[in-house]
Design a protein around this motif. Structure first.
Motif, mmCIF file in Angstrom:
data_model
loop_
_atom_site.group_PDB
_atom_site.id
_atom_site.type_symbol
_atom_site.label_atom_id
_atom_site.label_comp_id
_atom_site.label_asym_id
_atom_site.label_seq_id
_atom_site.Cartn_x
_atom_site.Cartn_y
_atom_site.Cartn_z
ATOM 1 N N UNK A 25 0.833 -1.198 0.000
ATOM 2 C CA UNK A 25 0.000 0.000 0.000
ATOM 3 C C UNK A 25 0.872 1.254 0.000
ATOM 4 N N UNK A 26 0.430 2.273 -0.685
ATOM 5 C CA UNK A 26 1.173 3.519 -0.769
ATOM 6 C C UNK A 26 0.748 4.435 0.381
ATOM 7 N N UNK A 27 1.747 5.001 1.049
ATOM 8 C CA UNK A 27 1.453 5.951 2.121
ATOM 9 C C UNK A 27 1.616 7.367 1.582
ATOM 10 N N UNK A 28 0.941 8.296 2.216
ATOM 11 C CA UNK A 28 0.928 9.681 1.733
ATOM 12 C C UNK A 28 1.330 10.620 2.868
ATOM 13 N N UNK A 29 2.512 11.204 2.739
ATOM 14 C CA UNK A 29 3.005 12.114 3.771
ATOM 15 C C UNK A 29 2.060 13.293 3.973
ATOM 16 N N UNK A 30 1.578 13.862 2.879
ATOM 17 C CA UNK A 30 0.684 15.014 2.991
ATOM 18 C C UNK A 30 -0.533 14.665 3.832
ATOM 19 N N UNK A 31 -1.146 13.528 3.546
ATOM 20 C CA UNK A 31 -2.332 13.115 4.297
ATOM 21 C C UNK A 31 -1.987 12.889 5.759
ATOM 22 N N UNK A 32 -0.854 12.237 6.027
ATOM 23 C CA UNK A 32 -0.464 11.965 7.411
ATOM 24 C C UNK A 32 -0.217 13.257 8.182
ATOM 25 N N UNK A 33 0.438 14.219 7.542
ATOM 26 C CA UNK A 33 0.713 15.499 8.206
ATOM 27 C C UNK A 33 -0.580 16.249 8.510
ATOM 28 N N UNK A 34 -1.483 16.278 7.545
ATOM 29 C CA UNK A 34 -2.745 16.988 7.750
ATOM 30 C C UNK A 34 -3.627 16.282 8.775
ATOM 31 N N UNK A 35 -3.556 14.949 8.795
ATOM 32 C CA UNK A 35 -4.306 14.196 9.802
ATOM 33 C C UNK A 35 -3.828 14.557 11.209
ATOM 34 N N UNK A 36 -2.514 14.682 11.371
ATOM 35 C CA UNK A 36 -1.999 15.056 12.686
ATOM 36 C C UNK A 36 -2.458 16.460 13.069
ATOM 37 N N UNK A 37 -2.456 17.370 12.100
ATOM 38 C CA UNK A 37 -2.929 18.737 12.376
ATOM 39 C C UNK A 37 -4.378 18.725 12.859
ATOM 40 N N UNK A 38 -5.204 17.954 12.191
ATOM 41 C CA UNK A 38 -6.616 17.860 12.570
ATOM 42 C C UNK A 38 -6.775 17.272 13.966
ATOM 43 N N UNK A 39 -5.968 16.244 14.258
ATOM 44 C CA UNK A 39 -6.024 15.618 15.575
ATOM 45 C C UNK A 39 -5.612 16.600 16.665
ATOM 46 N N UNK A 40 -4.496 17.291 16.467
ATOM 47 C CA UNK A 40 -3.997 18.219 17.489
ATOM 48 C C UNK A 40 -4.987 19.356 17.722
ATOM 49 N N UNK A 41 -5.685 19.755 16.691
ATOM 50 C CA UNK A 41 -6.692 20.803 16.830
ATOM 51 C C UNK A 41 -7.832 20.374 17.754
ATOM 52 N N UNK A 42 -8.008 19.061 17.917
ATOM 53 C CA UNK A 42 -9.077 18.534 18.773
ATOM 54 C C UNK A 42 -8.636 18.327 20.218
ATOM 55 N N UNK A 43 -7.343 18.425 20.481
ATOM 56 C CA UNK A 43 -6.836 18.140 21.825
ATOM 57 C C UNK A 43 -7.300 19.225 22.796
ATOM 58 N N UNK A 44 -7.951 18.855 23.897
ATOM 59 C CA UNK A 44 -8.368 19.855 24.885
ATOM 60 C C UNK A 44 -7.160 20.574 25.474
ATOM 61 N N UNK A 45 -7.253 21.877 25.572
ATOM 62 C CA UNK A 45 -6.133 22.678 26.078
ATOM 63 C C UNK A 45 -5.739 22.252 27.493
ATOM 64 N N UNK A 46 -6.714 21.872 28.291
ATOM 65 C CA UNK A 46 -6.409 21.522 29.686
ATOM 66 C C UNK A 46 -5.708 20.175 29.826
ATOM 67 N N UNK A 47 -5.539 19.443 28.707
ATOM 68 C CA UNK A 47 -4.809 18.172 28.759
ATOM 69 C C UNK A 47 -3.342 18.325 28.348
ATOM 70 N N UNK A 48 -2.986 19.478 27.789
ATOM 71 C CA UNK A 48 -1.674 19.632 27.167
ATOM 72 C C UNK A 48 -0.509 19.457 28.136
ATOM 73 N N UNK A 49 -0.666 19.883 29.369
ATOM 74 C CA UNK A 49 0.436 19.780 30.325
ATOM 75 C C UNK A 49 0.324 18.541 31.208
ATOM 76 N N UNK A 50 -0.640 17.678 30.866
ATOM 77 C CA UNK A 50 -0.769 16.398 31.543
ATOM 78 C C UNK A 50 0.135 15.352 30.905
ATOM 79 N N UNK A 51 0.036 14.103 31.363
ATOM 80 C CA UNK A 51 0.907 13.046 30.859
ATOM 81 C C UNK A 51 0.749 12.831 29.352
ATOM 82 N N UNK A 52 1.884 12.621 28.690
ATOM 83 C CA UNK A 52 1.871 12.337 27.260
ATOM 84 C C UNK A 52 2.373 10.938 26.983
ATOM 85 N N UNK A 53 3.692 10.787 26.947
ATOM 86 C CA UNK A 53 4.317 9.482 26.714
ATOM 87 C C UNK A 53 5.666 9.488 27.412
#
Length: 211
Positions: free
Chosen positions: A1-29
């Protein structure tokens, strides 16, 4: 299967836009907060722009995405340096994480479009030998999609969000992880887990009929 960097980058942008601000300084990884985890993930985008800004090397020294993950990251990687770069990247993103990440993605996508997949890129210098590490852009982008997929899942988990990466990206990430596991003599155990031979891992029904 072919992967698409553009799609992956934009998907991450969309995901981060959904992250609640009050979770940002909590545990990550690991030692990272969620903000720092996003900073680390952003480097899967920003490094593309950075590496395309330097002269093209004469030849590739790393031939595939799987070789990159095995040789460059596992054998020559520095966990402490990686952790520090993730923290520094989070600081550079500033308060507006979604906006900063979107700008990084736009720049990287434009750089890739201008370069073409046959372009070679210089990645780093091997600490042990002092020689340059270079590879084809299309294979390097597979490693970036791998990072964006894996850390996208990490970000979603830490933020308490539902998120599923594109199927092609998930399958390629599984493939690269399996190759890496095999290179570390852990391929048999990885296959046991994926085929339900380790029910304590919570995957007993993955290969079950009708599952």
């Amino acid at each position: 299967m072919i992967v698409h960097f553009k799609l992956a980058a934009l998907e991450l942008c969309t995901l981060v836009d959904r992250v609640p601000v009050d979770r940002l300084d909590g545990p990550g990884l690991g030692e990272w907060s969620l903000r720092e985890l996003i900073g680390h993930a952003s480097r899967a985008i920003s490094t593309v722009t950075d590496y395309l800004a330097v002269p093209e090397p004469a030849a590739a020294t790393v031939q595939s995405a799987s070789e990159y993950l095995e040789v460059v990251l596992r054998r020559q990687g520095d966990d402490e340096a990686i952790a520090l770069r993730g923290k520094a990247a989070a600081q550079q993103l500033g308060a507006d994480l979604p906006g900063a990440l979107a700008r990084l993605a736009s720049a990287a996508i434009a750089a890739v479009d201008a370069a073409g997949p046959e372009r070679r890129i210089a990645i780093a210098t091997a600490p042990a030998t002092g020689t340059g590490i270079a590879m084809q852009l299309d294979e390097y982008l597979r490693t970036r999609v791998f990072e964006l997929t894996v850390h996208g899942i990490d970000i979603a988990d830490a933020a308490g969000l539902e998120w599923t990466p594109p199927t092609a990206h998930l399958i390629d990430a599984l493939h690269l992880a399996a190759v890496n596991a095999s290179a570390r003599h852990a391929g048999v155990e990885a296959l046991r887990i994926l085929t339900g031979r380790r029910p304590d891992a919570g995957l007993a029904g993955v290969m079950a009929a009708g599952g």
